[in-house]
Design a protein around this motif. Structure first.
Motif: not given
Length: 216
Positions: A80-83, A87-88, A201-205
């Motif tokens: 998740r951290a990489r994403h 993306i950010g 946050l929505l896209e990653v989680y």
């Protein structure tokens, strides 16, 4: 003793400045620019999806099962951290470009890029749909974070569109920056970043967890 001439304005005289004030308020309204920007990006998404999914670009050259497995692998990736970082950084760069270059070009850059963003994402969704990916999955994937992300880009693009409206007002003889214009631009630009954060946050989680339910 001479009587003084009446000083009260007629109804017609008082109504004219009010109507001009309403017109000026319309040009200063950032909400109008946000609505136009949101329409541009969502309308372009729909156009891109419709064009590709109807079969104009159906030859994807990839097996349907292979495509689904690749999507599943990407969404199940637990880094998740990489994403968040990837993306950010990409979305932040796009938003800052929409704000700065959009304002510098009086909205032209904003309008073109909002259309391009919508078309590219719509074409991607259309290609996946034409390649056999279920529309229920695509709806879950893009709607979960995409509507908020589109709003964030619309806010960023609205800064440029709003700047263009102010410049047109200046060309027609009005003030380039009336009281409150800078504040409106700053608020619109500032709201971009909380919206981007929520979409990220929505896209990653949330998006992987929700959309994978609809991927057979």
């Amino acid at each position: 003793m001479q009587s003084e001439a009446p000083t009260e304005n007629s109804p017609e005289d008082t109504a004219q400045p009010a109507s001009r004030g309403t017109a000026r308020a319309w040009h200063r309204s950032p909400a109008v620019a946000v609505a136009i920007a949101y329409f541009l990006i969502l309308g372009s998404f729909g156009a891109g999806f419709s064009f590709v999914s109807r079969g104009h670009l159906r030859s994807m050259g990839a097996d349907v099962e292979e495509t689904r497995n690749d999507i599943r692998r990407r969404l199940e990736d637990g880094d998740r951290a990489r994403h968040l970082l990837e993306i950010g950084r990409k979305n932040l760069g796009a938003a800052v470009g929409l704000i700065l270059l959009g304002a510098a070009t009086a909205g032209l850059w904003s309008a073109v890029n909002l259309v391009v963003i919508g078309l590219v994402n719509g074409a991607l969704a259309g290609a996946l749909s034409a390649g056999g990916v279920p529309d229920s999955f695509l709806l879950a994937y893009f709607a979960t974070h995409g509507l908020v992300e589109a709003l964030a880009f619309a806010l960023a693009g609205a800064v440029g569109l709003h700047s263009g409206a102010l410049f047109l007002r200046y060309l027609r003889g009005g003030a380039l920056l009336a009281p409150g214009d800078l504040r409106s631009l700053a608020w619109t630009a500032g709201l971009t970043f909380p919206a981007l954060s929520v979409a990220l946050l929505l896209e990653v989680y949330a998006t992987p967890a929700i959309s994978l339910r609809y991927l057979p």
